[in-house]
Design a protein around this motif. Structure first.
Motif, PDB file in Angstrom:
ATOM      1  N   PHE A 138      -6.825 -36.600  58.462  1.00 10.32           N
ATOM      2  CA  PHE A 138      -6.053 -37.346  59.336  1.00 10.32           C
ATOM      3  C   PHE A 138      -6.234 -38.877  58.843  1.00 10.32           C
ATOM      4  CE2 PHE A 138      -6.890 -34.129  62.389  1.00 10.32           C
ATOM      5  CZ  PHE A 138      -5.912 -34.207  63.293  1.00 10.32           C
ATOM      6  N   GLY A 139      -4.873 -39.527  58.968  1.00  9.51           N
ATOM      7  CA  GLY A 139      -4.847 -40.863  58.676  1.00  9.51           C
ATOM      8  C   GLY A 139      -4.689 -41.724  59.716  1.00  9.51           C
ATOM      9  N   GLU A 191      -0.077 -46.282  53.171  1.00  6.82           N
ATOM     10  CA  GLU A 191      -0.535 -47.499  53.704  1.00  6.82           C
ATOM     11  C   GLU A 191      -1.978 -46.640  54.586  1.00  6.82           C
ATOM     12  OE1 GLU A 191       1.270 -49.507  56.640  1.00  6.82           O
ATOM     13  OE2 GLU A 191       2.824 -50.444  55.039  1.00  6.82           O
ATOM     14  N   SER A 192      -1.554 -45.662  55.458  1.00  6.08           N
ATOM     15  CA  SER A 192      -2.668 -44.920  56.065  1.00  6.08           C
ATOM     16  C   SER A 192      -3.669 -43.757  55.579  1.00  6.08           C
ATOM     17  CB  SER A 192      -1.915 -44.103  57.295  1.00  6.08           C
ATOM     18  OG  SER A 192      -1.105 -44.708  58.120  1.00  6.08           O
ATOM     19  N   TRP A 193      -3.256 -43.375  54.164  1.00  7.35           N
ATOM     20  CA  TRP A 193      -3.908 -42.671  53.487  1.00  7.35           C
ATOM     21  C   TRP A 193      -4.408 -43.008  52.110  1.00  7.35           C
ATOM     22  CZ3 TRP A 193      -0.540 -40.362  56.939  1.00  7.35           C
ATOM     23  CH2 TRP A 193      -0.975 -39.649  57.867  1.00  7.35           C
ATOM     24  N   ASN A 194      -4.181 -44.466  51.868  1.00  2.00           N
ATOM     25  CA  ASN A 194      -4.452 -45.290  50.834  1.00  2.00           C
ATOM     26  C   ASN A 194      -4.419 -44.446  49.309  1.00  2.00           C
ATOM     27  OD1 ASN A 194      -5.649 -47.321  49.222  1.00  2.00           O
ATOM     28  ND2 ASN A 194      -7.638 -47.183  50.104  1.00  2.00           N
ATOM     29  N   LEU A 243     -13.243 -34.402  48.575  1.00  2.00           N
ATOM     30  CA  LEU A 243     -13.656 -34.999  49.915  1.00  2.00           C
ATOM     31  C   LEU A 243     -12.885 -36.097  50.297  1.00  2.00           C
ATOM     32  CD1 LEU A 243     -17.573 -34.404  49.266  1.00  2.00           C
ATOM     33  CD2 LEU A 243     -16.120 -33.015  50.654  1.00  2.00           C
ATOM     34  N   ARG A 244     -12.183 -36.799  49.286  1.00  2.00           N
ATOM     35  CA  ARG A 244     -11.495 -38.253  49.718  1.00  2.00           C
ATOM     36  C   ARG A 244     -10.004 -37.701  49.818  1.00  2.00           C
ATOM     37  NH1 ARG A 244     -13.341 -41.661  44.422  1.00  2.00           N
ATOM     38  NH2 ARG A 244     -15.518 -42.048  45.048  1.00  2.00           N
ATOM     39  N   ASP A 245      -9.584 -36.455  49.594  1.00  2.00           N
ATOM     40  CA  ASP A 245      -8.291 -36.290  49.485  1.00  2.00           C
ATOM     41  C   ASP A 245      -7.919 -35.637  50.672  1.00  2.00           C
ATOM     42  OD1 ASP A 245      -5.815 -35.143  49.101  1.00  2.00           O
ATOM     43  OD2 ASP A 245      -6.121 -34.405  46.894  1.00  2.00           O
ATOM     44  N   PRO A 246      -6.864 -36.090  51.508  1.00  2.00           N
ATOM     45  CA  PRO A 246      -6.463 -35.514  52.687  1.00  2.00           C
ATOM     46  C   PRO A 246      -5.340 -34.086  52.640  1.00  2.00           C
ATOM     47  CG  PRO A 246      -5.283 -37.377  52.313  1.00  2.00           C
ATOM     48  CD  PRO A 246      -6.372 -37.310  51.089  1.00  2.00           C
ATOM     49  N   GLN A 247      -5.370 -33.779  51.374  1.00  2.00           N
ATOM     50  CA  GLN A 247      -4.453 -32.869  50.967  1.00  2.00           C
ATOM     51  C   GLN A 247      -2.971 -32.817  51.790  1.00  2.00           C
ATOM     52  OE1 GLN A 247      -6.023 -29.460  49.316  1.00  2.00           O
ATOM     53  NE2 GLN A 247      -6.497 -31.349  48.504  1.00  2.00           N
ATOM     54  N   LEU A 248      -2.447 -33.740  51.559  1.00  2.00           N
ATOM     55  CA  LEU A 248      -1.047 -34.004  52.164  1.00  2.00           C
ATOM     56  C   LEU A 248      -0.162 -33.065  51.781  1.00  2.00           C
ATOM     57  CD1 LEU A 248      -1.127 -37.919  52.174  1.00  2.00           C
ATOM     58  CD2 LEU A 248      -1.510 -36.486  54.290  1.00  2.00           C
ATOM     59  N   PRO A 249       1.115 -32.773  52.378  1.00  2.00           N
ATOM     60  CA  PRO A 249       1.939 -31.766  52.055  1.00  2.00           C
ATOM     61  C   PRO A 249       2.786 -32.463  50.458  1.00  2.00           C
ATOM     62  CG  PRO A 249       2.312 -31.745  54.228  1.00  2.00           C
ATOM     63  CD  PRO A 249       1.179 -33.021  53.653  1.00  2.00           C
TER      64      PRO A 249
END
Length: 307
Positions: A138-139, A191-194, A243-249
Motif C-alpha cells: 500500500f502507498g 509520490e506515494s511509493w517513492n 521487501l521495499r518493492d510494492p510490486q506495482l502493475p
C-alpha cells in the motif's frame, strides 16, 4: 577465497556491513535452501556452511538463538547435537516472503484499487496499521488514506484483525477501470511509493551482480561452493529489495523500470548456478537422519522453471 573476483567482492561487501546482518542472512538461507529440503539442519553443519561468508560460530549461535526466541525456528536435541527447524508460523512467514522472490511474472492488473481509510483510528494505532499495510504494497495517498492497486482482501482483513484495528478501519474496493494510467496517476504513484528511490536501489543491485553474471558465464567448470555462495548472496540482496518493492502493475511504472532488468538478471544467475549449489548443500548439511531430503517439484518451478 573464490577464484571469481566479483564473488569475492560481494563477500567482502557483506563482511564490511556494520553490524553484520547474520540473522537476516540465515533467514535467506532457510527460505532459499533449507526449507525445500525439509527445513531442518544440524547447527554444526550450518556453522561450517556459513564460515566462508565471514560469520563466526559465536555470531551464528547468537543469531540462531534470537531467531528461535522470535518464533522463526525451533530446536531439538539428539544426543549432544542440536537441530533447528522452521516453526509452523516461521514456515508461513517464509512462504509469504519468498513467494515474491521466485515468481516469474507480475500478475496482470484489471485497473481496480483497494482503499483503506484510517480516519477513525487512534494516532498510535494508525501508525502501526500504516506501516504494516505499506509492507504489503500500500502507498499513502494522504496521512489517512492508503491505496493498493493489487491486494488480497483476505490478507488485508487478516492484518487488520491481527492489529485489533478491523472495527475502526474503513476499506473500499473500486471496480475495474481502464488500466492505462493518466499523467496525474503516474505522478501520484511516484509520490506515494517513492519510485525514484526504489529505482536507485535496483540500479545498485544490477551494478553489483552483472559482473558476477559475466564471470560465471565465462567459467567452464563452476565450483559447487562458489555457486552456493553466489546463490546465497544473490537471493539475500534481491529479497531485501523486494521487501521495499510494492510490486506495482507495469501500467503504473516507468517504461524503463529498473526492477524488470533486476528480476531478469536474478533469474538468469539463479538458473545458471542452482544445480551446482544444490551439490554443495547436499554435501555440507546434515539432518538427524543423515543427508538432506531431496527437494520437491515446487522447487523446480522457481523463476518460471529451473530444469
Amino acid at each position: 577465497m573464490s577464484s571469481l573476483t566479483p564473488l569475492n567482492q560481494l563477500i567482502t561487501r557483506f563482511q564490511e556491513q556494520t553490524p553484520i546482518r547474520a540473522s537476516s542472512l540465515i533467514i535467506t538461507l532457510y527460505g532459499d535452501a533449507i526449507e525445500p529440503h525439509g527445513g531442518t539442519v544440524w547447527l554444526g553443519s550450518l556453522i561450517q556452511l556459513l564460515e566462508p561468508v565471514g560469520i563466526n560460530e559465536r555470531l551464528i549461535r547468537t543469531s540462531i538463538f534470537r531467531l528461535t526466541k522470535e518464533g522463526w525456528l525451533s530446536a531439538e536435541k539428539v544426543g549432544r547435537r542440536s537441530y533447528y527447524s522452521l516453526t509452523g508460523a516461521g514456515r508461513r512467514r517464509f512462504d509469504k516472503a519468498f513467494k515474491r522472490v521466485y515468481s516469474s511474472t507480475v500478475p496482470a492488473w484489471d485497473g481496480s484499487w483497494c482503499l483503506v481509510m484510517l480516519t477513525q483510528l487512534a494516532q498510535d494505532k494508525r501508525k502501526q496499521v500504516r506501516e504494516e499495510l505499506e509492507w504489503q504494497g500500500f502507498g499513502a495517498i494522504s496521512p489517512v488514506l492508503l491505496a493498493c492497486p493489487r491486494s488480497d482482501r483476505a490478507d488485508v482483513n487478516a492484518t487488520l484483525a491481527d492489529l485489533d484495528a478491523q472495527e475502526d478501519t474503513i476499506v473500499f474496493e473500486t471496480t475495474a477501470q481502464d488500466v492505462m494510467a493518466s499523467k496525474a496517476l503516474r505522478l501520484q504513484v511516484r509520490e506515494s511509493w517513492n519510485i525514484e528511490e526504489l529505482a536507485t536501489h535496483y540500479s545498485e543491485f544490477i551494478k553489483l551482480f552483472r559482473p558476477l553474471w559475466q564471470a560465471l558465464r565465462e567459467q567452464d567448470n563452476l565450483l559447487p561452493s562458489d555457486c552456493f555462495l553466489a546463490r546465497l548472496l544473490l537471493v539475500h540482496e534481491y529479497r531485501k529489495l523486494l521487501l521495499r518493492d510494492p510490486q506495482l502493475p507495469d501500467e503504473l511504472l516507468p517504461g524503463d523500470w529498473e526492477g524488470r532488468a533486476a528480476r531478469q538478471l536474478c533469474r538468469n544467475i539463479y538458473r545458471l548456478i542452482f544445480a551446482k549449489a544444490e551439490e554443495w548443500l547436499n554435501s555440507a548439511l546434515e539432518t538427524a537422519d543423515g543427508p538432506l531430503p531431496d527437494v520437491g517439484e515446487s522447487f523446480y518451478r522457481r523463476f518460471g522453471g529451473l530444469k
